[in-house]
Write an enzyme that holds these catalytic residues in place. Sequence first.
Site, mmCIF file in Angstrom:
data_model
loop_
_atom_site.group_PDB
_atom_site.id
_atom_site.type_symbol
_atom_site.label_atom_id
_atom_site.label_comp_id
_atom_site.label_asym_id
_atom_site.label_seq_id
_atom_site.Cartn_x
_atom_site.Cartn_y
_atom_site.Cartn_z
ATOM 1 N N ASP A 26 27.626 -37.776 -31.784
ATOM 2 C CA ASP A 26 29.022 -37.608 -32.114
ATOM 3 C C ASP A 26 29.445 -36.188 -31.810
ATOM 4 O O ASP A 26 28.606 -35.322 -31.735
ATOM 5 C CB ASP A 26 29.145 -37.783 -33.627
ATOM 6 C CG ASP A 26 29.985 -38.954 -33.972
ATOM 7 O OD1 ASP A 26 30.344 -39.690 -33.045
ATOM 8 O OD2 ASP A 26 30.264 -39.142 -35.163
ATOM 9 N N ASP A 46 29.061 -40.915 -38.093
ATOM 10 C CA ASP A 46 29.418 -40.861 -39.505
ATOM 11 C C ASP A 46 30.392 -41.968 -39.882
ATOM 12 O O ASP A 46 30.393 -42.433 -41.003
ATOM 13 C CB ASP A 46 30.006 -39.492 -39.867
ATOM 14 C CG ASP A 46 31.060 -39.032 -38.886
ATOM 15 O OD1 ASP A 46 31.475 -39.861 -38.047
ATOM 16 O OD2 ASP A 46 31.472 -37.871 -38.947
ATOM 17 N N ASP A 91 30.727 -46.210 -36.078
ATOM 18 C CA ASP A 91 29.436 -45.874 -35.486
ATOM 19 C C ASP A 91 28.319 -46.792 -35.939
ATOM 20 O O ASP A 91 27.264 -46.831 -35.337
ATOM 21 C CB ASP A 91 29.052 -44.439 -35.855
ATOM 22 C CG ASP A 91 30.044 -43.440 -35.326
ATOM 23 O OD1 ASP A 91 30.530 -43.650 -34.199
ATOM 24 O OD2 ASP A 91 30.344 -42.464 -36.026
#
Lengths: 306, 1060
Positions: free
Chosen positions: B415, B754, B758
């Site tokens: 990320d 997070d 995801d």
Amino acid sequence: MCGGRGSRAGPLPGAGIGTLARPLKRLQRKVSGGCGGGSSRGLLSHHPAGDSTSGLVVEGRERGLILLFYLVFYGFLAALFSFTMWAMLQTLNDEVPKYRDQIPSPGLMVFPKPVTALDYSFRVSDPESYRGYVDDLTKFLKSYDLEEQKNLTACPDGALREQKGPTYTACQFPVVSLKGCSGVEDPEFGYSTGNPCILVKMNRIIGLKPQGKPRINCISKGEKTATLSTYPSNGTIDLKYFPYYGKKLHVRYLQPLVAVQVAFNTTSTGKEVTVECKIDGSPNLRNQDDRDKFLGRVVFKITMHA
Amino acid sequence: MYSCLDLSGHVVLFELGQLYPGITMEFGKTRGRVTPQELNPSSGPKPKRVPKMVGRRKKEKVKRKKNKANIEELKKEVVMDDHKLTLEELSRRYSVDLTKGLRPEKAQEILDRDGPNTLTPPPTTPEWVKFCKQLFGGFSILLWTGAILCFVAYGIQTYFNEEPTKDNLYLGIVLAVVVFITGCFSYYQEAKSSKIMESFKSMVPQQALVIRGGEKMQINVQNVVVGDLVEVKGGDRIPADIRLISAQGCKVDNSSLTGESEPQSRFPHFTHENLLETRNICFFSTNCVEGTARGIVIATGDSTVMGRIASLTSGLAVGQTPIATEIKHFIHIITMVAVFLGVSFFGLSLMLGYSWLKAVIFLIGIIVANVPEGLLVTVTVCLTLTAKRMAKKNCLVKNLEAVETLGSTSIICSDKTGTLTQNRMTVAHLWFDKTTYEADTSEEQTVNTFAKDSDTWFILARIAGLCNRADFKPDQETLPIAKRATTGDASESALLKFIEQSYSSVKEMREKSPKVAEIPFNSTNKYQISIHLREDSSQTHVLLMKGAPERILAFCSSYLLNGQEYSMDEEMKEAFQNAYLELGGLGERVLGFCFLNLPNTFSKGFKFNTDEVNFPMENFCFVGLISMIDPPRPAVPEAVCKCRSAGIKVIMVTGDHPITAKAIAKGVGIISEGTETAEDTTAQLKVHVRQIDSRDVKAIVVHGSDLKDMSSAQLDEILRNYTEIVFARTSPQQKLIIVEGCQRQGNVVAATGDGVNDSPALKKADIGIAMGITGSDVSKQAADMILLDDNFASIVTGVEEGRLIFDNLKKSIAYTLTSNIPEITPFLLFIILGIPLPLGTITILCIDLGTDMVPAISLAYESAESDIMKRAPRDPKNDKLVNYRLIGMAYGQIGMIQALAGFFTYFVILAENGFKPADLLGIRHDWENSYVNDLEDSYGQQWTFEQRKILEFTCQTGFFVSIVIVQWADLIICKTRRNSVFQQGMKNKILIFGILEETFLAAFLCYTPGMDMALRMYPLKIFWWLCAIPYSILIFIYDEVRKFAIRNHPGGWLERETYY
């Protein structure tokens, strides 16, 4: 090795927008420069190429090499092992084992040799049923033949017979002292007459010197169904047969024997008796051990069928 | 009729502080599953009345077994058309009055039909299933098989009344106990990890404001139904997927869904074909940051976008962890060796004339003897130790096996926001006096080397500080400025902190020049004006302005250069344009600043009217630009660099804009310096990404919309051909597609994330890494590991630990397996040579579960031989945990030497007590016969059964002690695989303790009174301890020579054949 952050910077030299890109590039160069330009392939360590091999020839050669390697390796190991074994054997005395503490006290053993259990069972009317026992006893007593004992010494009774070498002599064991169990008068050892003989012997232990007056004491356990007679009388083991000097020095050594003859009471219905024999009369010969049922004692059962 | 303020749909410049909500999953008491709404992948006829389909679907009970096609469907983009409808159509579709809402009875009806508005909890595995998995999974199977075989053998023996030995029974029991205890232990370990997980959960019941039958009412979120008219305001969590019908300055934070950290404005107008991009839809469980809005619920529970992702997550099949694969492979090898030995000796014993029954007992005995009893414990403890060590370094591992997975990782899909960046807007650059200055963006911001001598800077700082609505929250004076909490949006806070730090106290500044009027920012104007009293002469006013640079410039007729005002010229405009583009190109958010000293006519007391502007709005003086960015975390560039040198590809997957993504990627080194991205080229040449010759470019920024159109082959090609990849503007499902693409290439993939979006990727990845601080519960549940500090750099330490434990496990296994040979060979020779048994079952167990245990575990503490972060990730195909080289070394070489040492001691003890080796051959039959009580030795002495058994057990004790002694050497050589021990040193204190421990344990077992009764171990003479020492030395010298050869002939034959 890796470049630090370095994003802190003061006013940049020069004026104008064109300068903007430079510090950033510098930052990035630090980052990537530290890692060797980003290409990691060159840094890869020397891992063996895995299990892949190219070509049968190479593989064959490789296999051959492995085989050769192990051949040499095991050859070397075998040589080394043989050497250490040889060296160890050199340290051993041929006459007496290095340690004798594992057998401080002798065990008792009976003949005929028990095969599966200490249980003798036969039929008086059927000679085949006791032939094995008789043969076994005959075979065992072969070395006690008068002929065989001819060259042995007739030793004085009642005392230990310690010898200093270099030659060691063995004492005669008069088989006749076994009386009806000697096989001399009755080659059937009483089996055919319903009074079977069992020989009891004490295990040989090098250097063992019994104290006191050792004897084999046999009693029938449980109901008194039979009378036991022991030969020589009282089951005495003469001290003259001790100590034993080992197979190599004490050639033709004869162990003292004690015979037990069973006479079943005519009144009793069952022709079965359990006999326990123990070494007695010698303080240094143990006859009681929780684990070792044969240390200085032996228990056997005789069943006689009509 | 429906007002809306933000019409532009352009990049929004100001917003509130970013919020990262965790998703509270409200688990309804009824566990009814609501099927994900059926998709309509074609853009054909619009599906009518989606809710009805949901209703119909619900009746068909979904089967336990996940439909693969269904999962595939879920992976695709959500196709809905509610956002395209006009309000009238919307009203008709849901038969709802747009002002009064649903009738309460109708709402109840729909609730009964659709079920509560909650996400179906992922099917949690019952505790006993988890326990059984620990008990019967992986390595345990081997031991269970061993135990069962033991019981079978014991059964055979008792049934046929063979021998009165109970060894097989004991062995079986011990094996079963070992597996059971180890199973309990690892279950306990994992339960402990999941307990920590539990604490993350926040179960706050949520309320929603709905309008039903014209009345506003607060109801539980789970009672919200499709068609409900709901009202949301700043601070609320969106109760369901909502199509807006009106909004007042509404902004939502979609970060938990899309990962995009900036709040986005919401209004009733359709702006984008894509449901996720359009501005008139609010999503379930995202947050409304500010403003108010009304809308119609278009989906609830599992049919919401969020719900679909959750269903997708729980429906994904998870692959085996690499270590599980390795252990399987290892079990195969061990089984093969065991069966091979067993069968060949079965044949041999039949040929030697043993009975069938005996031969079968032997067969079982040999197979069981091959089972390394202690290894299960060793592996579990080693992994646990590493997991503990990793937890200390902020990597909480949920699943023990995942400890190693990180070490095998070859691709990290990371990320951006929060993981690579600090998740905090910070001033990065300033441009004034036609010069660009760089500001300190490090996390501490302690030193500031900023030039403060220019007059322009003073003015710029004052504008930034005064024309700013952000403020520090009270009572934070002791904290460093960067850490203080603020009110106001991210950009303004960034400016506030920056000015406070590098100029002077903003509070004082504001006290000296009080604000008299203000035009707040809105997205139509895209500027903000405030009018203040001048500090020097408190009678006049100054007008300060900040906003989108191009808007600011349009107001200006002059500019400042070193404090002097010059009139605007073309040269300045060009310089401005270049600077703006340059900073914008860095992915930074740029603001322009200008001011105007108001003439005396606007002296103190003048009533400024901000609605009907009664002050000049032209001829401002341009001061400069300030740009901000969410800067990379300080440790990240180094971590990325370490990853790269460790051969791990770092791929950035973000919902953010490509430019920002690329800038951060360059900043942290994911895209290295001087690498031309394909995107640049495509922009220049106006061709598609795919048309660029991929060999020319190493880096690529892939836009989510391009990814959507790609086939998996095309994605594979990108993943294969580019070394530096950034995926930007990706949708929730695309991360999963990327992870799968990487896995197709045979990579071991780690994915971080997070948001809820995801979690499918986290679940699918070989190791999913969730964020401990910002991560949503759903993502934490799907992950295998949790980064407690959200820092990418922690992953790198995790990788290091993972690699180290793989290496050390190899060593541990090599050490443990070696003693297998001296444990098996006695039995084999007992069978074929007929010698008394040199090593019994109990002594074998004493080695495997006693003396070998601590030393084997101590190898887990061994430090790395070389920089493990400088080599490529393990190739799962070729670099196995246990390969034939390891078996060859352990069994074929070292083990053989060990066996010889044991046999040597054995023969020495027998010979010194009267049984010379030559007389032992074939003695077995009489030796084992308990009725033979006058067995003659080489010296003519006669032994009772018990006497020779004691001798035999003494020999076994001797053999046992010999193994301990040769295991000293084995432990020392297993410390290293390539280096010499002299290079590695003996710094591992646990290992030294291990050597001492095994020695003392051996002595204890040997000499403690009563051991003869308990374990049948007898005291040895000191000399018998020394018999194995030459062999111990031989092992050490042999292996040092071997390693010397390996070091000096890299890639040579010896390395190819013996380096494990």
